[in-house]
Design a protein around this motif. Structure first.
Motif: not given
Length: 105
Positions: A39-42, A58-59, A66-67, A84-88
């Motif tokens: 999910i892009n930053q928004h 995820g993050y 980046r948490i 935003g998110f970077s998820l598994e």
């Protein structure tokens, strides 16, 4: 320089107008899977969000931060905060979104 994505509604929605009594609940996996878990930053200019992470990881990304997300946890995102998110793909949870005016009442 790229512009920051802004939504009056949910991520990816082209909701034309803001609703003062908006409330929405969906599984985290629903929208995340559509966007391949990235999910892009928004920002949501008038929406408050609560992410209830039941399992997986995820993050959370905000600006240059980046948490790490480790279940179980709850993440709250106030209106107008970039995120935003970077998820598994194994992540499970729910997202509660409501208008900031609904929250204030």
């Amino acid at each position: 320089m790229s512009s920051i994505l802004q939504f009056n509604g949910l991520y990816g929605d082209d909701q034309p107008s803001y609703l003062s009594d908006f409330i929405h609940f969906e599984p985290l996996e629903f929208r995340s899977k559509i966007y391949s878990w990235e999910i892009n930053q928004h920002v949501h200019t008038k929406l408050f969000q609560m992410f209830i992470i039941k399992s997986g990881d995820g993050y959370l990304v905000s600006g240059k931060n980046r948490i790490t997300i480790k279940a179980p946890c709850i993440i709250t995102i106030p209106a107008s905060i970039m995120h935003g998110f970077s998820l598994e793909s194994n992540i499970k949870g729910d997202v509660l979104t409501f208008s900031d005016s609904y929250y204030e009442n």
